[in-house]
Design a protein around this motif. Structure first.
Motif, PDB file in Angstrom:
ATOM      1  N   VAL A  12     -14.302  15.960  13.108  1.00 13.47           N
ATOM      2  CA  VAL A  12     -14.133  16.491  14.461  1.00 13.47           C
ATOM      3  C   VAL A  12     -14.215  15.311  15.438  1.00 13.47           C
ATOM      4  CG1 VAL A  12     -15.072  18.044  16.198  1.00 13.47           C
ATOM      5  CG2 VAL A  12     -15.219  18.663  13.769  1.00 13.47           C
ATOM      6  N   PRO A  13     -13.091  14.979  16.073  1.00 17.36           N
ATOM      7  CA  PRO A  13     -13.126  13.878  17.043  1.00 17.36           C
ATOM      8  C   PRO A  13     -13.988  14.230  18.249  1.00 17.36           C
ATOM      9  CG  PRO A  13     -10.875  14.498  16.444  1.00 17.36           C
ATOM     10  CD  PRO A  13     -11.782  15.535  15.880  1.00 17.36           C
ATOM     11  N   PRO A  14     -14.551  13.282  18.926  1.00 17.90           N
ATOM     12  CA  PRO A  14     -14.522  11.861  18.571  1.00 17.90           C
ATOM     13  C   PRO A  14     -15.513  11.587  17.445  1.00 17.90           C
ATOM     14  CG  PRO A  14     -15.855  12.168  20.537  1.00 17.90           C
ATOM     15  CD  PRO A  14     -15.309  13.529  20.161  1.00 17.90           C
ATOM     16  N   LEU A  15     -15.158  10.658  16.578  1.00 18.27           N
ATOM     17  CA  LEU A  15     -16.012  10.324  15.447  1.00 18.27           C
ATOM     18  C   LEU A  15     -17.201   9.496  15.893  1.00 18.27           C
ATOM     19  CD1 LEU A  15     -13.317   9.454  12.771  1.00 18.27           C
ATOM     20  CD2 LEU A  15     -14.591  11.585  13.039  1.00 18.27           C
ATOM     21  N   ASP A  16     -18.347   9.793  15.309  1.00 14.99           N
ATOM     22  CA  ASP A  16     -19.565   9.048  15.569  1.00 14.99           C
ATOM     23  C   ASP A  16     -19.408   7.628  15.007  1.00 14.99           C
ATOM     24  OD1 ASP A  16     -22.670   9.428  16.166  1.00 14.99           O
ATOM     25  OD2 ASP A  16     -22.463   8.224  14.335  1.00 14.99           O
ATOM     26  N   ASP A  17     -20.039   6.670  15.637  1.00 15.92           N
ATOM     27  CA  ASP A  17     -19.978   5.277  15.180  1.00 15.92           C
ATOM     28  C   ASP A  17     -20.453   5.138  13.735  1.00 15.92           C
ATOM     29  OD1 ASP A  17     -19.430   2.449  15.948  1.00 15.92           O
ATOM     30  OD2 ASP A  17     -21.558   2.242  15.408  1.00 15.92           O
ATOM     31  N   GLY A  18     -21.360   6.026  13.298  1.00 17.43           N
ATOM     32  CA  GLY A  18     -21.839   5.979  11.918  1.00 17.43           C
ATOM     33  C   GLY A  18     -20.726   6.185  10.908  1.00 17.43           C
ATOM     34  N   VAL A  19     -19.712   6.971  11.261  1.00 10.51           N
ATOM     35  CA  VAL A  19     -18.575   7.190  10.363  1.00 10.51           C
ATOM     36  C   VAL A  19     -17.833   5.875  10.132  1.00 10.51           C
ATOM     37  CG1 VAL A  19     -16.365   8.381  10.085  1.00 10.51           C
ATOM     38  CG2 VAL A  19     -18.341   9.608  11.007  1.00 10.51           C
ATOM     39  N   PHE A  20     -17.677   5.087  11.172  1.00 12.70           N
ATOM     40  CA  PHE A  20     -16.990   3.802  11.020  1.00 12.70           C
ATOM     41  C   PHE A  20     -17.811   2.859  10.148  1.00 12.70           C
ATOM     42  CE2 PHE A  20     -15.640   5.314  15.335  1.00 12.70           C
ATOM     43  CZ  PHE A  20     -14.430   5.832  14.904  1.00 12.70           C
ATOM     44  N   THR A  21     -19.123   2.883  10.307  1.00  9.01           N
ATOM     45  CA  THR A  21     -19.997   2.073   9.459  1.00  9.01           C
ATOM     46  C   THR A  21     -19.880   2.518   8.005  1.00  9.01           C
ATOM     47  OG1 THR A  21     -21.523   1.720  11.294  1.00  9.01           O
ATOM     48  CG2 THR A  21     -22.388   1.353   9.074  1.00  9.01           C
ATOM     49  N   ASP A  73     -28.491   3.731  -5.037  1.00  9.36           N
ATOM     50  CA  ASP A  73     -29.190   3.470  -3.783  1.00  9.36           C
ATOM     51  C   ASP A  73     -28.214   3.065  -2.684  1.00  9.36           C
ATOM     52  OD1 ASP A  73     -31.610   4.036  -5.006  1.00  9.36           O
ATOM     53  OD2 ASP A  73     -32.143   1.930  -5.314  1.00  9.36           O
ATOM     54  N   ALA A  74     -27.226   2.246  -3.044  1.00  9.21           N
ATOM     55  CA  ALA A  74     -26.266   1.757  -2.046  1.00  9.21           C
ATOM     56  C   ALA A  74     -25.479   2.905  -1.425  1.00  9.21           C
ATOM     57  CB  ALA A  74     -25.316   0.740  -2.677  1.00  9.21           C
ATOM     58  N   TYR A  75     -25.022   3.856  -2.253  1.00  9.21           N
ATOM     59  CA  TYR A  75     -24.258   4.969  -1.692  1.00  9.21           C
ATOM     60  C   TYR A  75     -25.162   5.956  -0.962  1.00  9.21           C
ATOM     61  CZ  TYR A  75     -20.920   8.580  -0.799  1.00  9.21           C
ATOM     62  OH  TYR A  75     -20.130   9.493  -0.147  1.00  9.21           O
ATOM     63  N   GLN A  76     -26.307   6.256  -1.532  1.00  6.44           N
ATOM     64  CA  GLN A  76     -27.222   7.191  -0.878  1.00  6.44           C
ATOM     65  C   GLN A  76     -27.669   6.681   0.492  1.00  6.44           C
ATOM     66  OE1 GLN A  76     -28.195  10.423  -1.839  1.00  6.44           O
ATOM     67  NE2 GLN A  76     -26.388  10.051  -3.120  1.00  6.44           N
ATOM     68  N   GLU A  77     -27.719   5.366   0.638  1.00  9.15           N
ATOM     69  CA  GLU A  77     -28.093   4.777   1.931  1.00  9.15           C
ATOM     70  C   GLU A  77     -27.077   5.096   3.024  1.00  9.15           C
ATOM     71  OE1 GLU A  77     -28.364   0.332   3.776  1.00  9.15           O
ATOM     72  OE2 GLU A  77     -29.289   0.635   1.817  1.00  9.15           O
ATOM     73  N   ILE A  78     -25.784   5.092   2.670  1.00 12.29           N
ATOM     74  CA  ILE A  78     -24.757   5.335   3.689  1.00 12.29           C
ATOM     75  C   ILE A  78     -24.292   6.785   3.749  1.00 12.29           C
ATOM     76  CG2 ILE A  78     -23.956   2.946   3.600  1.00 12.29           C
ATOM     77  CD1 ILE A  78     -21.425   4.025   2.111  1.00 12.29           C
ATOM     78  N   LEU A  79     -24.579   7.579   2.741  1.00 14.02           N
ATOM     79  CA  LEU A  79     -24.088   8.955   2.682  1.00 14.02           C
ATOM     80  C   LEU A  79     -24.416   9.778   3.928  1.00 14.02           C
ATOM     81  CD1 LEU A  79     -22.650  11.197   1.129  1.00 14.02           C
ATOM     82  CD2 LEU A  79     -24.805  11.627  -0.076  1.00 14.02           C
ATOM     83  N   PRO A  80     -25.618   9.699   4.482  1.00 10.82           N
ATOM     84  CA  PRO A  80     -25.900  10.495   5.686  1.00 10.82           C
ATOM     85  C   PRO A  80     -25.003  10.144   6.872  1.00 10.82           C
ATOM     86  CG  PRO A  80     -27.943   9.733   4.697  1.00 10.82           C
ATOM     87  CD  PRO A  80     -26.819   9.027   3.986  1.00 10.82           C
ATOM     88  N   LEU A  81     -24.456   8.940   6.894  1.00 10.62           N
ATOM     89  CA  LEU A  81     -23.546   8.572   7.978  1.00 10.62           C
ATOM     90  C   LEU A  81     -22.311   9.462   7.980  1.00 10.62           C
ATOM     91  CD1 LEU A  81     -23.723   4.687   7.658  1.00 10.62           C
ATOM     92  CD2 LEU A  81     -24.917   6.135   9.329  1.00 10.62           C
ATOM     93  N   ARG A  82     -21.910   9.932   6.795  1.00 10.85           N
ATOM     94  CA  ARG A  82     -20.786  10.864   6.698  1.00 10.85           C
ATOM     95  C   ARG A  82     -21.261  12.301   6.797  1.00 10.85           C
ATOM     96  NH1 ARG A  82     -19.016  14.152   3.193  1.00 10.85           N
ATOM     97  NH2 ARG A  82     -20.004  13.235   1.379  1.00 10.85           N
ATOM     98  N   THR A  83     -22.246  12.681   5.988  1.00  9.94           N
ATOM     99  CA  THR A  83     -22.631  14.095   5.925  1.00  9.94           C
ATOM    100  C   THR A  83     -23.209  14.616   7.234  1.00  9.94           C
ATOM    101  OG1 THR A  83     -24.793  13.541   4.985  1.00  9.94           O
ATOM    102  CG2 THR A  83     -23.005  14.046   3.437  1.00  9.94           C
ATOM    103  N   GLU A  84     -23.822  13.768   8.029  1.00 12.18           N
ATOM    104  CA  GLU A  84     -24.374  14.207   9.308  1.00 12.18           C
ATOM    105  C   GLU A  84     -23.327  14.244  10.417  1.00 12.18           C
ATOM    106  OE1 GLU A  84     -27.764  11.706  10.043  1.00 12.18           O
ATOM    107  OE2 GLU A  84     -28.818  12.462   8.270  1.00 12.18           O
ATOM    108  N   ASN A  85     -22.115  13.739  10.124  1.00 12.54           N
ATOM    109  CA  ASN A  85     -21.091  13.655  11.162  1.00 12.54           C
ATOM    110  C   ASN A  85     -19.768  14.314  10.815  1.00 12.54           C
ATOM    111  OD1 ASN A  85     -22.424  11.894  13.235  1.00 12.54           O
ATOM    112  ND2 ASN A  85     -22.691  10.632  11.408  1.00 12.54           N
TER     113      ASN A  85
END
Length: 115
Positions: A12-21, A73-85
């Motif tokens: 859903v635009p606009p995308l949160d900066d976390g999605v770009f990270t 660990d590497a993926y779980q660290e960034i996963l919330p950046l997608r799932t929360e947005n």
């Protein structure tokens, strides 16, 4: 046998900066497990039923490596950046063998159902 991570996402635009990270970091989480994008960011041509969103398909050498990537660990660290947005669903699935025969499967299923 080849396995896949599949996601149906509805950004859903606009995308949160976390999605770009997340996007900037995901490839680094895939590389150690032999993961590679087959579909990512392409427009879907809907030919049946309602469909909104985007499809992501990531290929892995096998289901064990797909599971290990998702749990890493590497993926779980960034996963919330997608799932929360970005709402959506994700699954891991083993691919069909090279000698898969849908007709033979249909016959077996028919026989099982008939009892």
């Amino acid at each position: 046998m080849t396995a896949y991570a599949l996601a149906h996402l509805r950004p859903v635009p606009p995308l949160d900066d976390g999605v770009f990270t997340y996007l900037e970091r995901i490839q680094g989480t895939l590389d150690p497990f032999g993961g590679r994008f087959l579909v990512h960011g392409a427009d879907a041509e809907v030919v049946e039923g309602p469909f909104e969103g985007a499809v992501v398909v990531i290929e892995f050498p096998d289901l064990d490596r797909a599971r290990a990537w998702y749990a890493s660990d590497a993926y779980q660290e960034i996963l919330p950046l997608r799932t929360e947005n970005i709402p959506g669903e994700a699954i891991l699935v083993q691919g069909a063998s090279p000698d898969h025969d849908a007709a033979a499967l249909g016959r077996r299923m028919r026989a099982l159902q008939a009892g």
